[in-house]
Design an enzyme around this catalytic site. Structure first.
Site, PDB file in Angstrom:
ATOM      1  N   LYS A 138      13.861  -3.819  -3.236  1.00  0.00           N
ATOM      2  CA  LYS A 138      12.444  -3.499  -3.414  1.00  0.00           C
ATOM      3  C   LYS A 138      12.253  -2.011  -3.556  1.00  0.00           C
ATOM      4  CE  LYS A 138       8.161  -3.640  -0.914  1.00  0.00           C
ATOM      5  NZ  LYS A 138       7.542  -3.788   0.366  1.00  0.00           N
ATOM      6  N   LYS A 195      15.287  -1.484   0.831  1.00  0.00           N
ATOM      7  CA  LYS A 195      13.873  -1.170   0.591  1.00  0.00           C
ATOM      8  C   LYS A 195      13.716   0.340   0.543  1.00  0.00           C
ATOM      9  CE  LYS A 195       9.230  -1.736   2.451  1.00  0.00           C
ATOM     10  NZ  LYS A 195       8.381  -2.412   3.451  1.00  0.00           N
TER      11      LYS A 195
HETATM   12  C1  PBG Z   1       5.145  -3.557   4.715  1.00  0.00           C
HETATM   13  C2  PBG Z   1       5.306  -3.799   3.262  1.00  0.00           C
HETATM   14  C3  PBG Z   1       5.000  -2.941   2.186  1.00  0.00           C
HETATM   15  C4  PBG Z   1       5.139  -3.720   1.035  1.00  0.00           C
HETATM   16  C5  PBG Z   1       5.559  -4.977   1.439  1.00  0.00           C
HETATM   17  N1  PBG Z   1       5.679  -5.004   2.817  1.00  0.00           N
HETATM   18  C6  PBG Z   1       4.483  -1.573   2.131  1.00  0.00           C
HETATM   19  C7  PBG Z   1       5.220  -0.437   2.684  1.00  0.00           C
HETATM   20  O1  PBG Z   1       6.389  -0.496   3.035  1.00  0.00           O
HETATM   21  O2  PBG Z   1       4.557   0.598   2.789  1.00  0.00           O
HETATM   22  C8  PBG Z   1       4.863  -3.256  -0.359  1.00  0.00           C
HETATM   23  C9  PBG Z   1       4.502  -4.297  -1.333  1.00  0.00           C
HETATM   24  C10 PBG Z   1       3.911  -3.809  -2.597  1.00  0.00           C
HETATM   25  O3  PBG Z   1       3.762  -2.607  -2.852  1.00  0.00           O
HETATM   26  O4  PBG Z   1       3.558  -4.692  -3.400  1.00  0.00           O
HETATM   27  N2  PBG Z   1       6.148  -2.974   5.381  1.00  0.00           N
END
Ligand code: PBG
Length: 329
Positions: free
Chosen positions: A252, A199
């Site tokens: 992601k 991520k």
């Molecule tokens: C929470 C999380 C995030 C997303 C999914 N889970 C945001 C982040 O890490 O700030 C992002 C999902 C999206 O942008 O569609 N940790």
């Protein structure tokens, strides 16, 4: 080996000559089975509030869920992933592991409406904490190991509410192992973990942070989410999660990271998920609203590209529309 003939013997256009032949030689085909649809659940009654930066995506109160579940199920979408907006925020995010928390209640409502719809829960802290970080904060530092205890409690409480799968997204080291151990100890050895394994600290999460009211109140997430410039590090992150017991590994965001999806797919034998994140969705929506892009064509092209890159599963805000487009086509 063999040598491919050259023009004029070779004419690749022969296989593009008719629509039917093109269909026969198509290598990648989207299916509704690939999709996981994100839902944002909120307290209150009769709330169906569109998120301004994500047209077509809504904050939903519990009473709205049966209708939503029916639509999702009728379309054949196999799974949802839940994000909750708590009634109040505090430094550890107490509602996150409260049996009466918004996500726990939403899981029960959805499973009652349709036990066959797979309910995945996002396990993180940023929506629940007043500082907006994904872990416990001490002296301005996001501390790792104390945070794992919270994630473990959250995951077990989601499983206890009836979640089918948990998805840790906080990018703390050791989070998959901690959650696996806690689930096993609590009698949930059968509950899979979909790990947000690679991520990135991405600016494409902007609209989601409006939707989840989760922006960090100081600093950024770069001390735990990955540097977008790094690819080998992604393989290390994924390898650790695999060794810690992840069942599905996620990359992601998706679109700016198709090379990572491909490498992960080629390196590990587990199912690969890719998160087509909020910014990737909103860009297409905004351009389409201006008449600059054909929303349906572009969205299907993007989703196909994510699958072609190697994703078995795609988390996407386009899931409902794409299901209709695929089935109607
Ligand atoms: C929470 C999380 C995030 C997303 C999914 N889970 C945001 C982040 O890490 O700030 C992002 C999902 C999206 O942008 O569609 N940790």
């Amino acid at each position: 080996m063999y040598t491919l003939p050259l023009f004029p013997t070779a004419r690749p256009r022969r296989l593009r000559w008719t629509q039917t032949i093109r269909r026969m030689v198509e290598e990648t085909r989207l299916s509704v089975d690939d999709f996981i649809y994100p839902l944002f659940v909120v307290h209150g009654e009769n709330v169906r509030r569109e998120i301004p930066s994500m047209p077509g995506v809504f904050h939903l109160s519990l009473d709205q869920l049966p209708r939503e579940v029916e639509e999702i199920s009728t379309l054949g979408i196999p799974a949802v992933i839940l994000f909750g907006l708590p009634a109040s925020k505090d430094p550890v995010g107490r509602e996150n592991f409260d049996p009466e928390g918004i996500v726990q209640r939403a899981v029960r409502v959805i499973k009652e409406e349709n036990p066959d719809l797979t309910v995945i829960t996002d396990v993180c802290m940023c929506e629940y904490t007043d500082h907006g970080h994904c872990g416990i904060v001490r002296d301005g530092i996001i501390v790792n190991d104390e945070t794992l205890d919270i994630y473990a409690r959250v995951a077990v409480s989601h499983a206890a509410a009836g979640a089918d799968m948990v998805a840790p997204s906080g990018m703390m080291d050791g989070q998959v192992a901690a959650i696996r151990r806690a689930l096993d100890d609590a009698g949930y050895a059968h509950i899979p973990i979909m790990a947000y394994a690679a991520k990135y600290a991405s600016n494409f999460y902007g609209p989601f942070r409006d939707a989840a009211q989760s922006p960090p109140q100081f600093g950024d997430r770069k001390s735990y989410q990955m540097n977008p410039a790094n690819a080998r590090e992604a393989l290390r992150e994924v390898a650790l999660d695999v060794q810690e017991g992840a069942d599905i590994i996620m990359v992601k965001p998706a679109l700016a990271y198709l090379d990572i999806i491909r490498q992960v797919r080629d390196t590990f034998p587990l199912p690969v998920a890719a998160y087509n994140v909020s910014g990737e969705y909103s860009m297409i929506k905004a351009a389409a609203r201006n008449g600059w892009l054909d929303e349906r064509a572009v969205a299907l092209e993007v989703l196909t590209a994510i699958k072609r890159a190697g994703a078995d599963l795609i988390l996407t805000y386009f899931a409902k529309d794409a299901a209709k487009w695929i089935q109607g086509a």
